[in-house]
Every structure is written in C-alpha cells, then in structure tokens.
Write a protein that holds these residues in place. Structure first.
Motif, mmCIF file in Angstrom:
data_model
loop_
_atom_site.group_PDB
_atom_site.id
_atom_site.type_symbol
_atom_site.label_atom_id
_atom_site.label_comp_id
_atom_site.label_asym_id
_atom_site.label_seq_id
_atom_site.Cartn_x
_atom_site.Cartn_y
_atom_site.Cartn_z
ATOM 1 N N LEU A 39 26.849 37.965 41.947
ATOM 2 C CA LEU A 39 28.042 37.484 41.248
ATOM 3 C C LEU A 39 29.014 36.793 42.214
ATOM 4 O O LEU A 39 29.059 37.093 43.406
ATOM 5 C CB LEU A 39 28.738 38.615 40.495
ATOM 6 N N THR A 40 29.815 35.879 41.671
ATOM 7 C CA THR A 40 30.718 35.071 42.505
ATOM 8 C C THR A 40 32.173 35.132 42.064
ATOM 9 O O THR A 40 33.025 34.455 42.659
ATOM 10 C CB THR A 40 30.274 33.594 42.496
ATOM 11 N N THR A 41 32.496 35.875 41.022
ATOM 12 C CA THR A 41 33.887 35.967 40.568
ATOM 13 C C THR A 41 34.764 36.456 41.721
ATOM 14 O O THR A 41 34.418 37.405 42.428
ATOM 15 C CB THR A 41 33.994 36.922 39.369
ATOM 16 N N ARG A 42 35.916 35.789 41.921
ATOM 17 C CA ARG A 42 36.785 36.059 43.056
ATOM 18 C C ARG A 42 38.004 36.872 42.633
ATOM 19 O O ARG A 42 38.530 36.710 41.527
ATOM 20 C CB ARG A 42 37.256 34.742 43.699
ATOM 21 N N ALA A 43 38.474 37.724 43.548
ATOM 22 C CA ALA A 43 39.691 38.502 43.347
ATOM 23 C C ALA A 43 40.568 38.311 44.592
ATOM 24 O O ALA A 43 40.253 38.832 45.666
ATOM 25 C CB ALA A 43 39.369 39.970 43.135
ATOM 26 N N VAL A 44 41.645 37.581 44.453
ATOM 27 C CA VAL A 44 42.513 37.256 45.587
ATOM 28 C C VAL A 44 43.784 38.104 45.509
ATOM 29 O O VAL A 44 44.463 38.116 44.474
ATOM 30 C CB VAL A 44 42.884 35.758 45.576
ATOM 31 N N PRO A 45 44.114 38.833 46.577
ATOM 32 C CA PRO A 45 45.311 39.692 46.546
ATOM 33 C C PRO A 45 46.591 38.891 46.352
ATOM 34 O O PRO A 45 46.731 37.769 46.849
ATOM 35 C CB PRO A 45 45.297 40.363 47.924
ATOM 36 N N LYS A 46 47.530 39.489 45.608
ATOM 37 C CA LYS A 46 48.848 38.898 45.418
ATOM 38 C C LYS A 46 49.901 39.801 46.061
ATOM 39 O O LYS A 46 49.638 40.962 46.380
ATOM 40 C CB LYS A 46 49.134 38.697 43.927
ATOM 41 N N ALA A 83 34.627 39.923 51.646
ATOM 42 C CA ALA A 83 33.773 41.047 51.241
ATOM 43 C C ALA A 83 32.331 40.806 51.685
ATOM 44 O O ALA A 83 31.874 39.662 51.758
ATOM 45 C CB ALA A 83 33.823 41.224 49.737
ATOM 46 N N PRO A 84 31.579 41.864 51.996
ATOM 47 C CA PRO A 84 30.172 41.708 52.386
ATOM 48 C C PRO A 84 29.354 41.059 51.271
ATOM 49 O O PRO A 84 29.709 41.112 50.089
ATOM 50 C CB PRO A 84 29.717 43.149 52.628
ATOM 51 N N GLU A 85 28.243 40.471 51.650
ATOM 52 C CA GLU A 85 27.338 39.871 50.673
ATOM 53 C C GLU A 85 26.658 40.960 49.849
ATOM 54 O O GLU A 85 26.589 42.116 50.242
ATOM 55 C CB GLU A 85 26.275 39.021 51.385
ATOM 56 N N SER A 113 36.269 33.296 30.465
ATOM 57 C CA SER A 113 36.691 32.564 31.655
ATOM 58 C C SER A 113 37.985 33.182 32.182
ATOM 59 O O SER A 113 38.982 33.266 31.455
ATOM 60 C CB SER A 113 36.926 31.089 31.319
ATOM 61 N N TYR A 114 37.930 33.625 33.429
ATOM 62 C CA TYR A 114 39.109 34.185 34.102
ATOM 63 C C TYR A 114 39.700 33.096 34.996
ATOM 64 O O TYR A 114 39.030 32.579 35.885
ATOM 65 C CB TYR A 114 38.714 35.406 34.922
ATOM 66 N N GLU A 115 40.929 32.754 34.726
ATOM 67 C CA GLU A 115 41.549 31.594 35.374
ATOM 68 C C GLU A 115 42.790 32.032 36.150
ATOM 69 O O GLU A 115 43.921 31.672 35.830
ATOM 70 C CB GLU A 115 41.884 30.557 34.307
ATOM 71 N N GLY A 116 42.557 32.863 37.170
ATOM 72 C CA GLY A 116 43.679 33.431 37.909
ATOM 73 C C GLY A 116 44.331 34.577 37.166
ATOM 74 O O GLY A 116 45.526 34.851 37.344
ATOM 75 N N ALA A 117 43.561 35.272 36.350
ATOM 76 C CA ALA A 117 44.084 36.379 35.551
ATOM 77 C C ALA A 117 44.547 37.515 36.454
ATOM 78 O O ALA A 117 43.964 37.772 37.511
ATOM 79 C CB ALA A 117 43.026 36.876 34.579
ATOM 80 N N THR A 118 45.565 38.219 36.029
ATOM 81 C CA THR A 118 46.093 39.343 36.797
ATOM 82 C C THR A 118 45.200 40.573 36.604
ATOM 83 O O THR A 118 44.927 40.979 35.479
ATOM 84 C CB THR A 118 47.530 39.677 36.356
ATOM 85 N N GLY A 119 44.752 41.131 37.710
ATOM 86 C CA GLY A 119 43.901 42.312 37.669
ATOM 87 C C GLY A 119 44.402 43.367 38.633
ATOM 88 O O GLY A 119 45.163 43.080 39.567
ATOM 89 N N TYR A 120 43.941 44.605 38.415
ATOM 90 C CA TYR A 120 44.386 45.735 39.221
ATOM 91 C C TYR A 120 43.161 46.486 39.739
ATOM 92 O O TYR A 120 42.279 46.863 38.957
ATOM 93 C CB TYR A 120 45.274 46.662 38.390
ATOM 94 N N LEU A 121 43.126 46.698 41.032
ATOM 95 C CA LEU A 121 41.973 47.328 41.670
ATOM 96 C C LEU A 121 41.805 48.772 41.192
ATOM 97 O O LEU A 121 42.771 49.539 41.143
ATOM 98 C CB LEU A 121 42.147 47.304 43.183
ATOM 99 N N ILE A 122 40.572 49.128 40.862
ATOM 100 C CA ILE A 122 40.227 50.516 40.543
ATOM 101 C C ILE A 122 39.540 51.107 41.770
ATOM 102 O O ILE A 122 38.539 50.563 42.252
ATOM 103 C CB ILE A 122 39.282 50.597 39.329
ATOM 104 N N GLY A 123 40.057 52.201 42.264
ATOM 105 C CA GLY A 123 39.455 52.820 43.438
ATOM 106 C C GLY A 123 39.649 51.960 44.674
ATOM 107 O O GLY A 123 40.663 51.281 44.844
ATOM 108 N N GLU A 124 38.645 51.963 45.558
ATOM 109 C CA GLU A 124 38.715 51.223 46.805
ATOM 110 C C GLU A 124 37.988 49.888 46.685
ATOM 111 O O GLU A 124 37.102 49.710 45.842
ATOM 112 C CB GLU A 124 38.072 52.036 47.940
ATOM 113 N N GLU A 125 38.355 48.961 47.554
ATOM 114 C CA GLU A 125 37.606 47.707 47.626
ATOM 115 C C GLU A 125 36.155 47.985 48.027
ATOM 116 O O GLU A 125 35.857 48.917 48.777
ATOM 117 C CB GLU A 125 38.246 46.759 48.644
ATOM 118 N N ASN A 126 35.263 47.151 47.499
ATOM 119 C CA ASN A 126 33.824 47.191 47.814
ATOM 120 C C ASN A 126 33.129 48.451 47.296
ATOM 121 O O ASN A 126 32.021 48.763 47.730
ATOM 122 C CB ASN A 126 33.587 47.043 49.321
#
Length: 598
Positions: free
Chosen positions: A177-184, A220-222, A269-282
């Motif tokens: 998967l390639t969907t991106r999550a960029v911190p704000k 993030a790792p591959e 389609s997610y177009e810069g949608a606001t999201g909230y991390l669940i648990g830890e990254e990766n």
C-alpha cells in the motif's frame, strides 16, 4: 422467496448441550448472561430480524445502493428504517463492553445474533460486522481519549465503522500500500491516497462513519513493517462531541458486484483528510489483525447463515412442488421431497449446516474463554485453539456456503435459476465470503504456516487428541453409534497422518506444505465437523428427548458415512508436494502441450 424462520431451538440445543455454554456463563463477567436469559434474548432477536430485516433482503438485491450526484450514497428502500430500529433495540451492543454502553454478553451470543442478522439480509449485516471489527481494534489499541470520543456511539451503532486496507495495486499484499500519513502540528495526520473495496465506506444509515485506515508515515520501513493505522472520521468532531465539518474523504464510485447489491462497496479518495494515529507508528499490521481476526469467524458465519436461508427455501419448495411419481406412492403425483436424490441434497445441507453451526459456536466459546477464564493456562490454551479453529471456520464455512446454496438452487431446478424466486441471490451473495478477510487460500496458508508449528506441533496434535476422546463416548452410547465411531476413528487416523507429514515437511520444504494447504484445511474442516456432530448425537441421547436424539443420530451417521469419507481421499493432494503444480509454465498451461503438424 420464502420467509426466514430463525432456528432458535437449534441454537438452544447447541449452546446447552454441545458447546458447553452453561459453564461459560459462570465465568467472571458473564454471570448476568445465563442460558435462560440468552435464549429469551435470542427469541426476541429472531423475531426482530424475521419481521424487520428479512423483508429488506429481496428489495436490497433488486434496487442496490446508489451513488448520488452530490457524492453521497443512498442505501436501498427500507435499510435506513431497519437500521434505526436495530440501533434503538440495541442488538449491535449486546456482546460489547458495558464500560462503553454495551451489554457485556459473551462473544458467543454475539455470534448467534450475527447469524440471525446475516440470514435475514447479508448485505445489511455487513455494516454492523465491520463496525464490530473497528470497535475491537480501538478496544485493544486506542488510547483513553480515542476510546471515549468514538466508542460509545460506535457501540450503540449510531456511528458505524469501516476497515480501509485494500488499494488498487495492493490486494491481499497489504505491504504494497502507498497511502501517506503526514504529521501535522496539532498531532493529527494528513491522510492522502485511495482505497478500494471498502464495505459501507459511505451510506445514509448512520450519522457518522469512523474509517480505520492503513497508511505510511514519512520514512516508514518498506513492506508490512512500515504500516500504521489511523482513525479518519467522515465528519470531524467538535470539542463538545458534536459533529463538525466534512472531512476530506470522498466516494469516487461504487463497485458493480455479483451480489450483496444492498451493501455499498466504495472506492474512497483521501485528499489530505485529518486522521488520528491508533497505537504506535508502524504497528498497523497488529491492529489490522485484531480487526481481521474478529471478522474472520464472522465471515465464516456468513457462509453458514446464507446457506441456512437457502436451505429453508429449498426445503419449502421441495414440499410444495409436485412432479412425477415416487416409488410406491399412490399418485397421481408426488412432492419432489419424496425422491431419493432430493432427499440426498436436503440431508447434505442439513448435516453440513448443523456441523458448521456447532463448530462456529465452539470457536466462539474459546474466544470467550481466552478473555474471561480465571485460569491463565486455560486462557492461553483457549487462544491456541481459537488460532487453529478460526481459519478452518472461515474457509470451510464459506466454501460450504458456496456449495450448499448451489445445492439449494439445484433442488428448485429451473425455477431456482429464475431471479424472481430469490434462490440465485443466495448463490450470488455468499460468493464473496470466500474472498473476504483473507481469501480461503490465505486461511490455509495461515493454518500450515503459523498455527501448525505452535509449540513444535504439540498444540494442533493436542486438539486432535481431544477430538479422539469422542470415540470413547460413542462406544458407551450403544451399538447404533458404532458405525459413526468406526468411521471417525479411521478418518482421525488419516488426518493425523497428514498433520505429521506437514510437520515433518514444513521446515525443509515450505512450498510443499503450502501446495497441500487447501486440501489439508478441508480435511480438518470435515473432521472437526464430524467431531461436533458426534458430540451432538451423544448429548442428544442423554436429554431424554426421543425426537431430538433420533435427529442428531441420523445427522451424525449420514455425515460420517456419506460426507466424511471425502477427507481421506484428500490425503494424496495434501501431501503431493509442489512439483506438478510448477511443472508447466504459463504457455504450457494455455495449450495441450502437443505441437500442431506443419
């Protein structure tokens, strides 16, 4: 299409006498869920789904969900009204934690409710099923703030949930998967990407949709090691808990599907949608597996539930349709139920349905034991058994869903092939279940690749030894059980042979065990189903109910003599290895291998 009749008496017998529910209800946290209370609750639920949900099934198939010009999704007529009554009655909250407004009943009870709901209308039931998976993920990995913000209304069903895994280039290979999550700056993330095949990704039944989305953070790792999981709500939530503005997630299209037309399957389609991390990254794969493992047993139940509805319809048709004259009948004609081959198809359906129901409920009781048994060792062992039984339930249950709905259609002949009768809808609707939540080939790979080697193979061999204990029970039950015991003994021995081969071969030749994994899983499905029917036959004899005892004995005998022998015939396929599977290349597979003369 015939009216759906909830099989409450079958559930009551299974819970009390086959899967040991009364002992489960004595465990800490389940004291309020005694058997009498549960049966009364299930009777009420059965009445609800038969009167409110089942009538939407045919209309949902014909009308389907629609993407409107304004980008919103409209579900078929009756869905919104039925869902509102479902929420008001609290059916979705029954097996969920009391802390967030649930009933705190065992998962086993929730599984029965799910079967009832799915038999009534599979397309409708998918929304609540996905919501439960999202709830499970939040319960395990969400922090206190996320839980308090989202869970109360998800538990009631006022808000629904989804799982957003699949992308156009990444089907079962989630790691692609390639969907991106960029911190704000505010601690949230901007989610950008496209997801496909999202069940109930948008709809008009709930006021809010809580998407659980897999995405990658920068650096993030591959592969699967670099996946994180995010909550992305359809509407942002204000500080006072009210719904705010629409988030930047849009429905691009709805898939045009073979079945489950009432269920909207969305491209989002997610177009810069606001999201909230669940648990830890990766750590997204861990969270995903909580969602999927919760759903896998539920998807196995889909095969059972739709096959039950199809069976009821084929049974009613066989009693009403008069054609030809059965041997020995006085005439002028006979109902087709009097012909041996129709009886064979009906008995095949009924025996498999009973075996599946007992097996699914047994798995669910072990889920409950893994969380609520006061003995840590018992919890650990229950978790191992769930690990083994769940891929069997999912794969065997959905394969049988395909086979049994086809048999039900066959009984109805040409009328079954006509869409207006509804028989074809069952075949079309259930076909997706073998693909959902990890295809059945993935379930088989999970069984041999992950579950088989637990404790060096001791875990699965201990389960087989437990299954063989029923042989002594059968021996003590009387001579009429001898044929069941003898066939079971032979088939268990062949299953043990296949299992030992898998254990010997796996480390040195993993491709060989993967090549035989699907027939191997089928062997386990056939044998565990026979085990449960044998248990049921012995238990029914002890009730003193002569009619019940006769029914369960006949079902067990029919299954072991006419269906179970398939298991031994699969030994060769399970242990053949991979050589012939890879002996021909693509061009050779396309042709006969013989050159044309020139």
């Amino acid at each position: 299409m015939s009216q759906y009749q909830p099989p409450i008496a079958d559930f009551a017998f299974a819970l009390e006498h086959v899967v040991g529910y009364p002992d489960l209800a004595k465990m800490p946290g389940f004291e309020h869920a005694d058997l009498d209370t549960v049966i009364e609750l299930l009777e009420q639920c059965g009445d609800f789904v038969a009167k409110v949900v089942a009538p939407t099934n045919r209309a949902g198939d014909v009308e389907g969900s629609r993407l409107l010009p304004d980008g919103t999704v409209a579900t078929p007529a009756g869905f919104k009204e039925a869902y509102r009554q479902y929420v008001d009655a609290g059916w979705g909250s029954v097996p969920l934690p009391e802390e967030f407004g649930g009933g705190g009943f065992p998962r086993t009870v929730g599984l029965v409710i799910q079967e009832l709901m799915t038999s009534a209308n599979m397309a409708f039931s998918l929304g609540p099923l996905l919501t439960q998976g999202a709830i499970e993920a939040l319960l395990h990995y969400g922090d206190a703030e996320l839980k308090q913000r989202y869970l109360p209304k998800m538990v009631t069903g006022e808000w629904s949930g989804t799982m957003n895994l699949t992308e156009p280039q990444a089907g079962s290979d989630v790691g692609a998967l390639t969907t991106r999550a960029v911190p704000k700056e505010d601690g949230s993330f901007a989610i950008t990407g496209q997801k496909i095949f999202i069940t109930y990704g948008d709809h008009d039944m709930a006021e809010q949709i809580v998407h659980l989305v897999l995405a990658r953070t920068p650096g993030a790792p591959e592969g699967t090691r670099g996946i994180s999981c995010f909550i992305v709500p359809k509407f942002l939530i204000n500080d006072d808990g009210s719904l705010g503005k629409r988030n930047a997630v849009a429905t691009v299209s709805l898939e045009h599907k073979m079945g489950i037309h009432g269920s909207p399957t969305c491209v989002l389609s997610y177009e810069g949608a606001t999201g909230y991390l669940i648990g830890e990254e990766n750590k997204g794969m861990r969270i995903m597996f909580v969602m999927m493992n919760s759903a896998r047993l539920g998807v196995g139940v889909q095969g059972l539930a739709v096959a039950e509805r199809a069976y009821q319809q084929s049974l009613a048709y066989s009693q009403e349709r008069r054609q030809g004259l059965a041997i020995g009948a006085p005439g002028p004609d006979s109902a087709i139920i009097e012909f041996p081959d129709v009886r064979r198809m009906l008995m095949t359906q009924k025996a498999y349905l009973s075996a599946m129901r007992y097996l699914m409920l047994l798995d669910a009781t072990y889920v409950d034991r893994s969380t609520n048994d006061p003995d840590p060792a018992a919890r650990a062992r229950a978790e191992e058994i769930v690990g083994i039984l769940t891929p069997i339930c999912k794969s065997f249950g959905t394969d049988l869903g395909n086979e049994l709905t086809s048999l039900a259609l066959q009984i109805q002949g040409g009328m079954g092939f006509i869409e207006e009768t509804g028989a074809a809808q069952h075949v079309r609707d259930v076909r997706i279940a073998a693909i959902y939540e990890g295809t059945n080939g993935i379930q088989a790979a999970d069984l041999v690749g992950r579950k088989l080697g637990v404790r060096g193979g001791a875990s699965i061999l201990e389960l087989l030894a437990t299954m063989r204990e029923v042989e002594a029970d059968l021996a003590g039950a009387g001579v009429e059980f001898d044929s069941i015991r003898q066939e079971l003994s032979q088939q268990f021995s062949v299953l043990e042979e296949a299992t030992l081969w898998m254990l010997r071969t796996g480390a040195g030749d993993p491709n060989a065990v993967l090549s035989g994994s699907t027939p191997f899983l089928r062997m386990w499905g056939l044998c565990t189903g026979a085990w449960m029917l044998a248990r049921a036959a012995v238990a029914a004899q002890a009730t003193g109910d002569a009619e019940l005892a006769k029914t369960q004995l006949v079902l067990a005998r029919f299954y072991t003599q006419q269906l179970l022998p398939q298991s031994a015939s699969l030994l060769g396929a399970a242990t053949a290895g991979s050589a012939d599977l890879f002996a021909l290349d693509g061009d050779q597979l396309a042709g006969s291998g013989r050159k044309v003369r020139t």
